[in-house]
Scaffold this motif. Structure first.
Motif, short mmCIF file in Angstrom:
data_model
loop_
_atom_site.label_atom_id
_atom_site.label_comp_id
_atom_site.label_asym_id
_atom_site.label_seq_id
_atom_site.Cartn_x
_atom_site.Cartn_y
_atom_site.Cartn_z
N THR A 172 4.00 -12.63 -6.61
CA THR A 172 3.92 -11.66 -5.98
C THR A 172 3.13 -11.17 -4.35
O THR A 172 2.45 -11.45 -3.99
CB THR A 172 2.56 -10.13 -7.14
OG1 THR A 172 3.88 -10.79 -8.23
CG2 THR A 172 3.17 -8.54 -6.11
N TRP A 173 3.68 -10.32 -3.67
CA TRP A 173 3.09 -10.52 -1.92
C TRP A 173 2.31 -9.03 -1.70
O TRP A 173 2.59 -7.97 -2.68
CB TRP A 173 4.52 -10.41 -0.73
CG TRP A 173 5.38 -11.49 -1.04
CD1 TRP A 173 6.28 -11.68 -1.76
CD2 TRP A 173 5.17 -12.74 -0.15
NE1 TRP A 173 6.93 -12.99 -1.83
CE2 TRP A 173 6.08 -13.52 -0.73
CE3 TRP A 173 4.23 -12.80 0.98
CZ2 TRP A 173 6.15 -14.55 -0.23
CZ3 TRP A 173 3.94 -14.22 1.91
CH2 TRP A 173 5.57 -15.08 0.99
N VAL A 174 1.86 -9.35 -1.44
CA VAL A 174 0.68 -8.27 -1.91
C VAL A 174 0.45 -7.79 -0.25
O VAL A 174 -0.24 -8.74 1.17
CB VAL A 174 -0.69 -8.62 -2.17
CG1 VAL A 174 -1.92 -7.33 -2.45
CG2 VAL A 174 -0.75 -8.64 -3.56
N ILE A 175 0.44 -6.49 0.39
CA ILE A 175 1.00 -6.24 1.52
C ILE A 175 0.24 -5.31 1.76
O ILE A 175 0.05 -4.21 1.36
CB ILE A 175 2.71 -5.98 2.07
CG1 ILE A 175 3.06 -6.49 1.31
CG2 ILE A 175 2.79 -5.18 2.97
CD1 ILE A 175 4.95 -6.01 1.59
N ASP A 176 -0.53 -5.21 3.57
CA ASP A 176 -1.20 -3.76 3.77
C ASP A 176 -0.30 -3.80 5.18
O ASP A 176 -0.66 -4.97 6.17
CB ASP A 176 -2.37 -3.71 4.04
CG ASP A 176 -3.21 -2.57 5.20
OD1 ASP A 176 -2.54 -1.61 5.10
OD2 ASP A 176 -4.26 -2.33 4.11
N GLU A 181 0.51 -1.20 -0.16
CA GLU A 181 0.05 0.07 -0.16
C GLU A 181 1.08 1.32 -0.03
O GLU A 181 0.40 2.27 -0.99
CB GLU A 181 -1.27 0.12 1.22
CG GLU A 181 -2.25 1.87 1.69
CD GLU A 181 -2.81 1.60 2.42
OE1 GLU A 181 -2.90 0.31 3.43
OE2 GLU A 181 -3.21 1.97 1.99
N GLU A 182 1.87 1.35 1.14
CA GLU A 182 2.41 2.61 1.30
C GLU A 182 4.19 2.76 -0.03
O GLU A 182 4.35 3.62 -0.81
CB GLU A 182 3.54 2.77 2.06
CG GLU A 182 2.17 2.65 3.65
CD GLU A 182 1.03 2.95 3.30
OE1 GLU A 182 1.15 4.39 2.73
OE2 GLU A 182 -0.02 2.72 4.27
N GLY A 183 4.54 1.58 -0.46
CA GLY A 183 5.24 1.32 -1.23
C GLY A 183 5.74 1.06 -2.72
O GLY A 183 6.30 0.97 -3.71
N GLY A 184 4.46 0.59 -3.17
CA GLY A 184 3.99 0.20 -4.51
C GLY A 184 4.21 -0.98 -5.38
O GLY A 184 4.00 -1.95 -4.00
N GLU A 185 4.58 -1.23 -6.47
CA GLU A 185 4.60 -2.67 -6.93
C GLU A 185 6.06 -2.38 -7.21
O GLU A 185 6.30 -1.26 -8.52
CB GLU A 185 3.44 -2.72 -8.01
CG GLU A 185 3.92 -4.16 -8.53
CD GLU A 185 2.58 -4.91 -9.64
OE1 GLU A 185 1.53 -3.92 -9.21
OE2 GLU A 185 2.55 -5.83 -9.64
#
Ligand code: IPD
Ligand code: CA
Ligand code: CA
Length: 270
Positions: free
Chosen positions: A84-88, A72-76
């Motif tokens: 792909t790791w998807v992080i909040d 969320e904060e650092g983009g892709e």
């Protein structure tokens, strides 16, 4: 990308979320301040959001340098492994700011389908103050602190306890109010927790019967939707499609069918 070991991915998600959640809790005890805002003044970022995501990215890059990351904060950042790791880093940042315990780190390992959608393979939602860790992986049970989870089945509409969330986007808030107006006379009650990840995990564990989410990006639910699905929930979007910014609906399939006609009308378009 053959021979994916989803349990290995889950183990890394768990270990990383545990460390990240401890950092979030530790930073909160030292006081918290808003660092900046994003889409509007309501959409805040604290120093902990940034620091926790940085820690998660560092740990994942060390363990699996070929994987991509979407945070969320650092983009892709693209990878080459197909994962792909998807992080909040903190889901429930406003709760975190106010000292409410209802916030969580959310980490999911995903793969991208041919249509570009993220398909979750393993996920962990860790709420340090609540002391709850929700986990699942493809083909595996959903668990809270190791105990298997199941959604509430066969709940009739008039007995349904339904959570929803308040988006930062003001136009989308009008849609949530319309959802409230449509649902309130027909269900048992509504709940507002302030963390979409914990809301969707709430359906998985039967803390609520359904969740109606509006304007949720993938990092809000990449882990929790897998956990809810593996606990027996459907997690879908409008008109039978996958979850989207317009709608995320999580519930036992019969309740989802009963709720959907009440809430999709006039929904937010992508
Ligand atoms: C928010 C929370 C909230 C939901 C918002 C999200 P954040 O995430 O999940 O419950 O209603 O739409 O943006 O900003 O705390 O990570
Ligand atoms: Ca979030
Ligand atoms: Ca967040």
């Amino acid at each position: 990308m053959s021979d994916i070991d989803v349990l290995e991915l889950l183990g890394l998600a768990q270990a990383t979320a545990t460390e990240a959640a401890a950092l979030a809790a530790d930073m909160r005890s030292g006081g918290v301040q808003v660092q900046k805002t994003k889409s509007n003044d309501l959409d805040i970022v604290t120093q902990a959001d940034t620091a926790v995501e940085a820690l998660i990215r560092k740990r994942l890059a060390t363990a699996r340098p070929a994987d991509g990351v979407l945070g969320e904060e650092g983009g892709e950042a693209d990878g080459t492994s197909g994962i792909t790791w998807v992080i909040d880093p903190i889901d429930g940042t406003v709760n975190y700011l106010y000292g409410s315990p209802s916030y969580a780190v959310s980490i999911a390992a995903t793969t991208k389908a041919a249509n570009g959608r993220y398909v979750s393979l393993a996920g962990c939602v860790h709420a340090p103050v609540l002391g709850t860790e929700y986990t699942s992986a493809a083909g595996q049970a959903a668990r809270r602190n190791g105990q298997e989870l199941h959604v509430n089945e066969g709940v009739p509409l008039h007995q349904a306890l339904v959570s929803t969330g308040i988006p930062y986007d003001l136009e989308a808030r009008a849609q949530v109010l319309a959802d409230f107006a449509s649902l309130a006379p027909r269900i048992r009650d509504l709940r507002l927790v302030g963390s979409a990840a914990l809301d969707v995990c709430g359906v998985a564990e039967g803390r609520t019967d359904a969740h109606v989410g509006r304007r949720l990006p993938i990092w809000d639910y990449a882990a929790a939707a897998l956990i809810a699905t593996q606990a027996g929930s459907v997690v879908r979007g409008a008109r039978g499609g996958p979850p989207s910014l317009e709608l995320l609906l999580a519930a036992d399939t019969h309740l989802a069918d009963a709720l959907e006609p009440l809430i999709t009308d006039g929904g937010i378009k992508e």
